[in-house]
Write a protein that holds these residues in place. Sequence first.
Motif, PDB file in Angstrom:
ATOM      1  N   THR A  38       0.897  -1.159   0.000  1.00 27.62           N
ATOM      2  CA  THR A  38       0.000   0.000   0.000  1.00 27.62           C
ATOM      3  C   THR A  38       0.935   1.208   0.000  1.00 27.62           C
ATOM      4  N   ARG A  87      -2.646 -11.033   6.686  1.00 24.37           N
ATOM      5  CA  ARG A  87      -2.534  -9.902   7.623  1.00 24.37           C
ATOM      6  C   ARG A  87      -3.937  -9.356   7.858  1.00 24.37           C
ATOM      7  N   SER A  96      -8.775  -0.751  10.573  1.00 23.16           N
ATOM      8  CA  SER A  96      -8.434   0.654  10.729  1.00 23.16           C
ATOM      9  C   SER A  96      -9.720   1.377  11.139  1.00 23.16           C
TER      10      SER A  96
HETATM   11  O1  LIG Z   1      -3.135  -1.439   6.013  1.00 25.05           O
HETATM   12  C1  LIG Z   1      -2.861  -0.947   4.929  1.00 25.05           C
HETATM   13  O2  LIG Z   1      -2.399  -1.608   4.009  1.00 25.05           O
HETATM   14  C2  LIG Z   1      -3.115   0.509   4.704  1.00 25.05           C
HETATM   15  C3  LIG Z   1      -3.886   1.126   5.831  1.00 25.05           C
HETATM   16  C4  LIG Z   1      -4.101   2.576   5.707  1.00 25.05           C
HETATM   17  O3  LIG Z   1      -3.697   3.209   4.763  1.00 25.05           O
HETATM   18  C5  LIG Z   1      -4.819   3.247   6.789  1.00 25.05           C
HETATM   19  O4  LIG Z   1      -5.227   2.604   7.759  1.00 25.05           O
HETATM   20  O5  LIG Z   1      -4.983   4.494   6.684  1.00 25.05           O
END
Ligand SMILES: O=C(O)CCC(=O)C(=O)O
Length: 265
Positions: free
Chosen positions: A125, A224, A228
């Motif tokens: 990412t 994984r 979030s």
């Molecule tokens: O976990 C990811 O690969 C990216 C997470 C992300 O960009 C976020 O939580 O703002």
Amino acid sequence: MATASLPVSVPVTGESPRSVLTAADVAVYRHQGFLHTPGILTTAEAEDLRGRFLIATGKAQNLAGDSGPTMFDQFVNLWQQTDPTLLDLALHPRMRAAALSLAGEPLRVWHDHLLVKRAKNGVPTEWHQDQPYWPHANSAGALSAWVALVDVPQIRGCMSYIPGSHRHTGLDAQNLGDATDLFRRCPELQWQTSITVPVKAGDVVWHHARTAHRAEANRSDTDRVVVSVIYMPQTTTYTGAPHICTEGRNYQVGALLTGDAFPAL
Ligand SMILES: O=C(O)CCC(=O)C(=O)O
């Protein structure tokens, strides 16, 4: 990360003392734009949540679609889609207490999303800030909690952050699939050292909505699994830009983002 013994007073009740951040923690977060807080959830809580979130994906919309290896499978607001009890994570007493301490102002949940980087997915990412993706004004203190529901060492796609990048407030949205896009938009950031933060299940890494971050590809043979959770100040108003979380909700431009979709802490 508790490095000093002076507790920050937290305007909520019911939180466990282990979740109360120190003044030093809050100062570190405000200075560098992110903070690792080990053990916000117990390993048992993380394991329980992992099972419940994964079960809830069964009939839910995966924004990644089903087109081969992707950056991550993404399920937004499973608490609205399939299992209302999953809001427990965003409103968990230790999560609330830490979020309110870090932001220093009343908050609402903007949304959460389960992000599963599949084993050996091969796709990082790339560097980005979150805020430019959101239809928000008056929301300078928005922040995310990146909650590990499995151990995430470097080979499983943990996050890296650029300290101080949250002070760059004027950037347009950056392309998550392009490793160079952020640095084209803000060349000075390419000279800063990023910090990579491997985490254990139950740890949370908090980042400000303008802190540049990226996650490595998952090179391990275990998925994984992280959630979030994004919190926004209660002053946040709607800019009118399209977003899945405001779609069909008839907010007028300039309206406060309130209501059941955005629970107050
Ligand atoms: O976990 C990811 O690969 C990216 C997470 C992300 O960009 C976020 O939580 O703002």
